[in-house]
Design an enzyme around this catalytic site. Structure first.
Site, PDB file in Angstrom:
ATOM      1  N   LYS A  60      -3.844  10.897   4.756  1.00 27.23           N
ATOM      2  CA  LYS A  60      -3.410  10.115   5.918  1.00 27.23           C
ATOM      3  C   LYS A  60      -2.328  10.931   6.618  1.00 27.23           C
ATOM      4  CE  LYS A  60      -3.911   6.742   2.420  1.00 27.23           C
ATOM      5  NZ  LYS A  60      -5.112   7.373   1.911  1.00 27.23           N
ATOM      6  N   HIS A  73      -8.725  11.539   0.877  1.00 29.84           N
ATOM      7  CA  HIS A  73      -7.845  10.372   0.806  1.00 29.84           C
ATOM      8  C   HIS A  73      -6.593  10.581   1.654  1.00 29.84           C
ATOM      9  CE1 HIS A  73      -5.397   7.193  -1.349  1.00 29.84           C
ATOM     10  NE2 HIS A  73      -6.539   6.575  -1.153  1.00 29.84           N
ATOM     11  N   ASP A  78      17.744   8.649  -8.308  1.00 31.02           N
ATOM     12  CA  ASP A  78      19.200   8.736  -8.114  1.00 31.02           C
ATOM     13  C   ASP A  78      19.627   8.707  -6.656  1.00 31.02           C
ATOM     14  OD1 ASP A  78      19.520   8.907 -10.860  1.00 31.02           O
ATOM     15  OD2 ASP A  78      19.618  11.096 -10.880  1.00 31.02           O
ATOM     16  N   ASP A 123       0.483  19.181  18.443  1.00 31.01           N
ATOM     17  CA  ASP A 123       1.105  20.394  18.989  1.00 31.01           C
ATOM     18  C   ASP A 123       1.702  21.209  17.842  1.00 31.01           C
ATOM     19  OD1 ASP A 123       0.201  19.800  21.503  1.00 31.01           O
ATOM     20  OD2 ASP A 123       2.048  18.828  22.158  1.00 31.01           O
ATOM     21  N   LYS A 147       3.339   4.307  -1.264  1.00 34.30           N
ATOM     22  CA  LYS A 147       3.495   5.140  -2.450  1.00 34.30           C
ATOM     23  C   LYS A 147       4.834   5.858  -2.313  1.00 34.30           C
ATOM     24  CE  LYS A 147      -1.124   4.615  -1.954  1.00 34.30           C
ATOM     25  NZ  LYS A 147      -1.845   4.175  -0.742  1.00 34.30           N
ATOM     26  N   HIS A 190       0.822  -1.206   0.000  1.00 28.85           N
ATOM     27  CA  HIS A 190       0.000   0.000   0.000  1.00 28.85           C
ATOM     28  C   HIS A 190       0.859   1.261   0.000  1.00 28.85           C
ATOM     29  CE1 HIS A 190      -3.327   2.645   1.738  1.00 28.85           C
ATOM     30  NE2 HIS A 190      -3.857   2.128   0.661  1.00 28.85           N
TER      31      HIS A 190
END
Length: 375
Positions: A295, A293, A120, A300, A115, A113
């Site tokens: 996450k 979508h 380089d 603080d 991404k 899952h």
């Protein structure tokens, strides 16, 4: 991988409008290698633009490796895109390819899952954005909201090593010859900025709870504010207790959650915990302007995270995930401002009294949906 490293330059990218131009720009300036990991690789405008950039890099003589999840590939990666990649010189590998879709076994949920991309070993991208058009969802007008990071500096060492290791493991278990070492030699990356950050992964071996533990540690030490934006929010008991305890000691706890119905079962299951959280002083904002979508979280004025991990059993117990935790007041304020705008412009607060007045049948159905999802 579990240490905070100083000297990084981390740039927040908002949804595909900022992410994909930055990604393609970096690929077009690559000199040696490009590595890409994604759960979904769609055959749409975005997928074809990224494919063209990867093929251009391969034809310049660079090593280009693309790792896609077997489930995501089965549903989104078309034969045409796959052919364009492989015939263009890109090395394409599928993580846990689906071979028997009619059989249900729990290990089928152990998906890739993450991404990730690195170019380089000098610049990397980490976040929650798949290779798919932001407006791909049917009936959706405003773009889907998500975040990613552009990373330079010492944090690259952990990102590169993790991507190499996952690639090598998959070639070995699929009985392919691997030119990538299973235990890559350590690299060094020069300082690029002044931000301190940590790269976290979740796997099924040594790092099973690293992302969850990072969240819990930050929540338990929070003094003023906890702001979490998550598209699929099904926390376990430890996570719920930590949020409730924080609210009980006077911390302003706000959850920014999905308001639109994208997947019916998940939509209603996520509401099962509303009553307990609202009664404990946790504020819940439902985002309705477009599909959420994201996450991400800000705690603080010094702790923030962006990545691929939802706060649900799938992300925290089954899938391979990757997050970056940043300890930097400027970055935290920047992400906090973005989430604040989302709340002001496109969210509706769920009031405790309104939730309490919902019919009992509705609440029973919500809990049934929650039980199915947890199972």
């Amino acid at each position: 991988m579990n240490r905070f490293l100083p000297g990084n330059l981390i740039t927040l990218l908002r949804s595909g409008g900022e992410y994909f131009p930055a990604l393609v720009f970096a690929i077009d300036r690559a000199e040696r290698e490009v590595w890409l990991e994604t759960y979904i690789y769609a055959d749409d405008d975005v997928g074809r633009i990224v494919t063209a950039a990867l093929v251009r890099a391969a034809r310049r003589g660079l090593v280009v490796r693309v790792l896609v999840d077997g489930w995501g590939a089965r549903h989104y990666l078309t034969a045409a895109i796959e052919r364009d990649l492989t015939q263009g010189g890109v090395k394409l590998l599928k993580y846990r390819p689906e071979v028997a879709p009619w059989q249900f076994r729990s290990n089928r949920l152990r998906r890739l899952h993450r991404k990730l991309c690195h170019v380089d070993g000098h610049v990397a991208f980490v976040g929650g954005i798949n290779i798919i058009d932001d407006v791909n969802t049917p009936g959706q007008k405003p773009p889907r909201v998500d975040f990613a990071l552009r990373v330079e500096g010492p944090l690259l060492v952990s990102i590169v090593r993790s991507m190499q290791r996952v690639w090598a493991i998959n070639e070995l278990v699929q009985f392919q010859h691997s030119a990538v070492p299973l235990f890559p030699a350590p690299r060094r990356a020069a300082r690029a900025g002044a931000q301190t950050a940590k790269f976290l992964i979740r796997d099924n071996l040594r790092h099973r709870r690293d992302i969850e533990q990072a969240y819990l540690a930050a929540i338990r030490t929070a003094k003023r504010e906890i702001l979490i934006a998550n598209s699929y929010f099904f926390p376990g008991i430890r996570f719920r207790r930590a949020l409730i305890a924080a609210a009980g000691r006077g911390v302003a706890v706000t959850l920014l959650l999905q308001g639109r119905v994208e997947y019916v079962l998940l939509h209603y299951a996520s509401r099962a915990l509303y009553g307990q959280l609202l009664a404990s002083g946790v504020a819940i904002q439902e985002y309705h302007q477009s599909f959420l979508h994201a996450k991400v979280a800000v705690i603080d004025d010094h702790w923030a995270t962006v990545g691929s991990s939802n706060i649900d059993p799938y992300s925290l117990l089954m899938a391979r995930e990757a997050n970056v935790v940043v300890r930097d007041p400027y970055f935290s304020a920047q992400l906090r401002d973005e989430l604040g705008k989302m709340i002001d412009d496109g969210a509706r607060r769920v009031r405790p009294q309104h939730w309490a007045l919902r019919p009992r049948l509705y609440k029973a159905l919500v809990w049934m949906a929650y039980g199915v999802v947890r199972l």
